[in-house]
Design a protein around this motif. Structure first.
Motif, PDB file in Angstrom:
ATOM      1  N   LEU A 403       0.846  -1.189   0.000  1.00 54.46           N
ATOM      2  CA  LEU A 403       0.000   0.000   0.000  1.00 54.46           C
ATOM      3  C   LEU A 403       0.880   1.237   0.000  1.00 54.46           C
ATOM      4  N   LEU A 404       0.378   2.316  -0.627  1.00 55.60           N
ATOM      5  CA  LEU A 404       1.054   3.602  -0.564  1.00 55.60           C
ATOM      6  C   LEU A 404       0.688   4.314   0.730  1.00 55.60           C
ATOM      7  N   THR A 405       1.342   5.440   0.955  1.00 54.75           N
ATOM      8  CA  THR A 405       1.100   6.190   2.189  1.00 54.75           C
ATOM      9  C   THR A 405      -0.319   6.739   2.268  1.00 54.75           C
ATOM     10  N   ASP A 406      -1.019   6.849   1.134  1.00 56.63           N
ATOM     11  CA  ASP A 406      -2.417   7.282   1.151  1.00 56.63           C
ATOM     12  C   ASP A 406      -3.358   6.086   1.161  1.00 56.63           C
ATOM     13  N   SER A 407      -2.813   4.879   1.451  1.00 61.39           N
ATOM     14  CA  SER A 407      -3.562   3.619   1.556  1.00 61.39           C
ATOM     15  C   SER A 407      -4.073   3.084   0.219  1.00 61.39           C
ATOM     16  N   SER A 408      -3.672   3.688  -0.878  1.00 64.80           N
ATOM     17  CA  SER A 408      -4.047   3.146  -2.193  1.00 64.80           C
ATOM     18  C   SER A 408      -3.133   1.972  -2.527  1.00 64.80           C
ATOM     19  N   PRO A 409      -3.662   0.959  -3.249  1.00 72.38           N
ATOM     20  CA  PRO A 409      -2.859  -0.224  -3.552  1.00 72.38           C
ATOM     21  C   PRO A 409      -1.748   0.075  -4.557  1.00 72.38           C
ATOM     22  N   VAL A 410      -0.686  -0.701  -4.471  1.00 76.81           N
ATOM     23  CA  VAL A 410       0.472  -0.543  -5.356  1.00 76.81           C
ATOM     24  C   VAL A 410       0.363  -1.556  -6.496  1.00 76.81           C
ATOM     25  N   ASN A 411       0.639  -1.084  -7.699  1.00 74.99           N
ATOM     26  CA  ASN A 411       0.784  -1.993  -8.834  1.00 74.99           C
ATOM     27  C   ASN A 411       2.141  -2.676  -8.690  1.00 74.99           C
ATOM     28  N   MET A 412       2.130  -3.964  -8.292  1.00 73.36           N
ATOM     29  CA  MET A 412       3.371  -4.646  -7.958  1.00 73.36           C
ATOM     30  C   MET A 412       4.266  -4.869  -9.184  1.00 73.36           C
ATOM     31  N   ASP A 413       3.699  -4.704 -10.388  1.00 71.41           N
ATOM     32  CA  ASP A 413       4.540  -4.800 -11.582  1.00 71.41           C
ATOM     33  C   ASP A 413       5.538  -3.654 -11.645  1.00 71.41           C
ATOM     34  N   GLU A 414       5.242  -2.564 -10.942  1.00 68.87           N
ATOM     35  CA  GLU A 414       6.145  -1.419 -10.930  1.00 68.87           C
ATOM     36  C   GLU A 414       7.170  -1.504  -9.806  1.00 68.87           C
ATOM     37  N   ALA A 415       7.006  -2.472  -8.929  1.00 65.38           N
ATOM     38  CA  ALA A 415       7.902  -2.598  -7.770  1.00 65.38           C
ATOM     39  C   ALA A 415       9.008  -3.611  -8.069  1.00 65.38           C
ATOM     40  N   GLU A 416      10.110  -3.429  -7.383  1.00 65.78           N
ATOM     41  CA  GLU A 416      11.229  -4.372  -7.463  1.00 65.78           C
ATOM     42  C   GLU A 416      11.195  -5.253  -6.209  1.00 65.78           C
ATOM     43  N   ILE A 417      10.986  -6.568  -6.404  1.00 64.78           N
ATOM     44  CA  ILE A 417      10.829  -7.499  -5.277  1.00 64.78           C
ATOM     45  C   ILE A 417      11.983  -8.497  -5.287  1.00 64.78           C
ATOM     46  N   THR A 418      12.589  -8.691  -4.129  1.00 65.01           N
ATOM     47  CA  THR A 418      13.662  -9.677  -3.979  1.00 65.01           C
ATOM     48  C   THR A 418      13.338 -10.586  -2.790  1.00 65.01           C
ATOM     49  N   TYR A 419      13.818 -11.853  -2.886  1.00 67.20           N
ATOM     50  CA  TYR A 419      13.587 -12.864  -1.850  1.00 67.20           C
ATOM     51  C   TYR A 419      14.928 -13.446  -1.410  1.00 67.20           C
ATOM     52  N   GLN A 420      15.018 -13.751  -0.092  1.00 66.88           N
ATOM     53  CA  GLN A 420      16.254 -14.351   0.424  1.00 66.88           C
ATOM     54  C   GLN A 420      15.943 -15.294   1.584  1.00 66.88           C
ATOM     55  N   SER A 421      16.565 -16.475   1.555  1.00 67.93           N
ATOM     56  CA  SER A 421      16.415 -17.460   2.649  1.00 67.93           C
ATOM     57  C   SER A 421      17.656 -17.405   3.529  1.00 67.93           C
ATOM     58  N   SER A 422      17.434 -17.455   4.853  1.00 73.52           N
ATOM     59  CA  SER A 422      18.574 -17.455   5.783  1.00 73.52           C
ATOM     60  C   SER A 422      19.300 -18.796   5.784  1.00 73.52           C
ATOM     61  N   ASN A 423      18.649 -19.849   5.281  1.00 78.95           N
ATOM     62  CA  ASN A 423      19.291 -21.172   5.206  1.00 78.95           C
ATOM     63  C   ASN A 423      18.725 -21.919   4.002  1.00 78.95           C
ATOM     64  N   GLU A 424      19.464 -21.861   2.923  1.00 80.99           N
ATOM     65  CA  GLU A 424      19.015 -22.513   1.691  1.00 80.99           C
ATOM     66  C   GLU A 424      19.013 -24.027   1.807  1.00 80.99           C
ATOM     67  N   ASN A 425      19.714 -24.571   2.776  1.00 82.09           N
ATOM     68  CA  ASN A 425      19.724 -26.029   2.957  1.00 82.09           C
ATOM     69  C   ASN A 425      18.426 -26.547   3.569  1.00 82.09           C
ATOM     70  N   ILE A 426      17.672 -25.653   4.189  1.00 79.00           N
ATOM     71  CA  ILE A 426      16.384 -26.051   4.779  1.00 79.00           C
ATOM     72  C   ILE A 426      15.235 -25.674   3.855  1.00 79.00           C
ATOM     73  N   VAL A 427      15.194 -24.400   3.475  1.00 74.21           N
ATOM     74  CA  VAL A 427      14.169 -23.925   2.539  1.00 74.21           C
ATOM     75  C   VAL A 427      14.845 -23.034   1.503  1.00 74.21           C
ATOM     76  N   SER A 428      14.617 -23.352   0.244  1.00 80.45           N
ATOM     77  CA  SER A 428      15.114 -22.492  -0.837  1.00 80.45           C
ATOM     78  C   SER A 428      13.961 -21.637  -1.359  1.00 80.45           C
ATOM     79  N   VAL A 429      14.309 -20.493  -1.974  1.00 78.03           N
ATOM     80  CA  VAL A 429      13.296 -19.595  -2.526  1.00 78.03           C
ATOM     81  C   VAL A 429      13.766 -19.112  -3.887  1.00 78.03           C
TER      82      VAL A 429
END
Length: 523
Positions: A403-429
């Motif tokens: 959500l934006l600061t005015d509570s309107s939803p964000v078009n996630m296609d415009e956002a940059e999203i990254t994922y990281q696992s603290s232990n890839e040996n248990i769960v990978s992403v």
């Protein structure tokens, strides 16, 4: 008396003939010249009328000549009867011959003038036909190259058209033309082509579009005039014959350069036809328009501008090439900036006017677009999963929203999203947020969302547990089979927590046995 009247009549006729011929020449030359200069229908009609007059004069003059011959015979008879008048008669006859000779010369000159004018008129019409709309095709199927699939067989050749240079490209003859193979950008081929007459020409190119095609540069006599897109992602086929640019060419041999400018699917060029069309004058840039992928941005976001132009003949302007320059300016750089490639960057809330100035062959046109930087930013993010307790080998997809600061939803296609696992040996992403349970234990998955100048993170804890298998269920589409018929068995495991799990070779060691292999076997 009869002889004297005949001489007088002949003199009067000669004088009238000379006057009409001279008068015809004066009048006749003017409309012929006007025809050559202006080519107007009224002049052509006047020429036809004058030509008819000349024919009438010719007929009348021939009749006069016959009358002169008859009178000459009478004169001879009269002379034999009156020898005393021989000297005066001879002088008169000589004078008439001189007059008639002058008349004949004058008329011959008129005929010569008329013939020259007609020739000039015809030549002018032929030149005009050649100058307007004449098309010259240079065929890439006619370069004399050997077909690789049929050794010893060659393409046809075309006079005034030849391949002279291959620099880090390899020419391969194909059914539609030529394939120039390259492994990187920068290679090029040079071809010589003959131009029959000096003037302005519209340059066109047609190529085969293919998944391995590249963006090809087009240069004439080492001056880049545009590009052709040989890349096509959704299949392949012959492309359109595209207007590249109007150029001025002298009579003689010139060079066409095709260069590998940019990778498409790969670095190949597939030209089929190079065409010149002679034109009266080159079209000039009439208008330009600028557009943007977005006109409302958050601080820190970027947008790409695009500029298109229209020529004064209504055709689309080719804004590629060395003769075209595009400059961008921003009215308020503290609100939004723009670089030389047309990339706009939002700096702070407000409004800015971005101007694109295009100069093509000395003609400059401008257009502008308003960019608004919004007074809001990324406010919050959420990360959801169907479940966070997984069994070994199980997968689950993460879903991210914001959500934006005015509570309107964000078009996630415009956002940059990254994922990281603290232990890839248990769960990978994966890069798209797909979790895979590897081994027993727990780990944290961190999700980062960047939108404009703001980056927010969310941490999700995921557990991989080891549950006891209580029972299994074997199912099949059918249990009665024909001889040699096969069927797939499906296994479902019931765990100690009363949950069920599909059992596969990925999450379990499975073995099958048949109590009667003579009836049925299992693998």
């Amino acid at each position: 008396m009869q002889l004297a009247m005949s001489k007088k009549a002949k003199k009067m006729c000669s004088m009238m003939l000379i006057f009409m011929i001279v008068f015809g020449i004066v009048l006749g030359n003017t409309p012929f010249n006007m025809q050559i200069a202006n080519a107007e229908e009224s002049d052509i009609q006047e020429i036809n009328i004058l030509e008819n007059d000349i024919e009438e004069i010719d007929t009348w003059d021939n009749n006069s000549a016959e009358n002169d011959i008859q009178e000459g015979n009478i004169q001879e008879d009269a002379t034999s009867e009156a020898e005393g008048h021989e000297n005066s008669s001879q002088e008169s006859a000589d004078q008439e011959v001189d007059d008639q000779t002058g008349d004949d010369l004058e008329f011959d000159n008129q005929e010569n003038n008329n013939q020259k004018i007609n020739n000039l008129k015809t030549d002018s019409q032929e030149i005009e036909l050649q100058a307007v709309g004449t098309k010259i095709d240079y065929d890439f199927k006619k370069l004399g190259l050997e077909y690789p699939t049929n050794p010893g067989t060659y393409q046809e050749t075309q006079k005034g058209w030849s391949l002279v240079t291959q620099y880090y490209v390899k020419a391969v003859a194909l059914s539609y033309g030529v394939k120039f193979e390259a492994s990187s950008a920068g290679g090029y081929a040079i071809l010589n082509f003959d131009v029959p007459s000096e003037g302005w020409y519209m340059v066109r190119l047609q190529g085969y579009r293919h998944k391995n095609g590249a963006i090809g540069g087009i240069s004439i006599d080492n001056n880049k005039i545009g590009q052709y897109d040989f890349y096509r992602s959704d299949g392949e086929g012959i492309g359109n014959l595209v207007d590249i640019k109007a150029v001025y060419l002298t009579q003689g041999t010139h060079q066409l350069k095709l260069s590998v400018d940019q990778k498409g699917g790969y670095f190949y060029l597939f030209p089929a036809l190079f065409q010149l069309e002679k034109i009266k004058t080159p079209p000039k840039l009439e208008t330009v328009t600028v557009s943007s992928t977005k006109t409302e941005l958050l601080a820190g976001q970027t947008a790409q501008l695009a500029v298109n132009g229209v020529m004064d003949d209504g055709s689309a302007a080719n804004l590629e090439g060395d003769s075209v320059t595009i400059n961008y300016t921003s009215s308020y750089e503290n609100v939004a900036t723009v670089d030389n490639n047309g990339i706009v960057k939002a700096i702070a809330p407000g409004s800015a006017i971005i101007t694109a100035s295009v100069t093509m062959d000395g003609v400059t046109k401008e257009d502008d677009i308003e960019i608004i930087v919004l007074d809001k930013a990324l406010g919050s993010i959420s990360v959801e999963a169907e479940k966070t307790a997984l069994f070994k080998g199980e997968t689950v997809q993460l879903v991210v929203s914001a959500l934006l600061t005015d509570s309107s939803p964000v078009n996630m296609d415009e956002a940059e999203i990254t994922y990281q696992s603290s232990n890839e040996n248990i769960v990978s992403v994966s890069g798209t947020g797909l979790l895979t349970a590897i081994s027993i234990g727990d780990t944290n998955i961190t999700v980062s969302v960047k939108l404009g100048n703001v980056t927010l993170e969310k941490v999700l804890n995921v557990i991989v547990k080891d549950s006891a298998l209580s029972s299994i269920i074997i199912s099949s589409e059918k249990t009665e089979l024909l001889l040699e018929e096969k069927v797939q068995l499906n296994l479902t495991g019931v765990l100690s927590d009363n949950t069920t799990l599909e059992i596969t070779e990925k999450n379990a060691d499975i073995s099958f046995n048949s109590d009667n292999t003579e009836v049925a076997t299992v693998s």
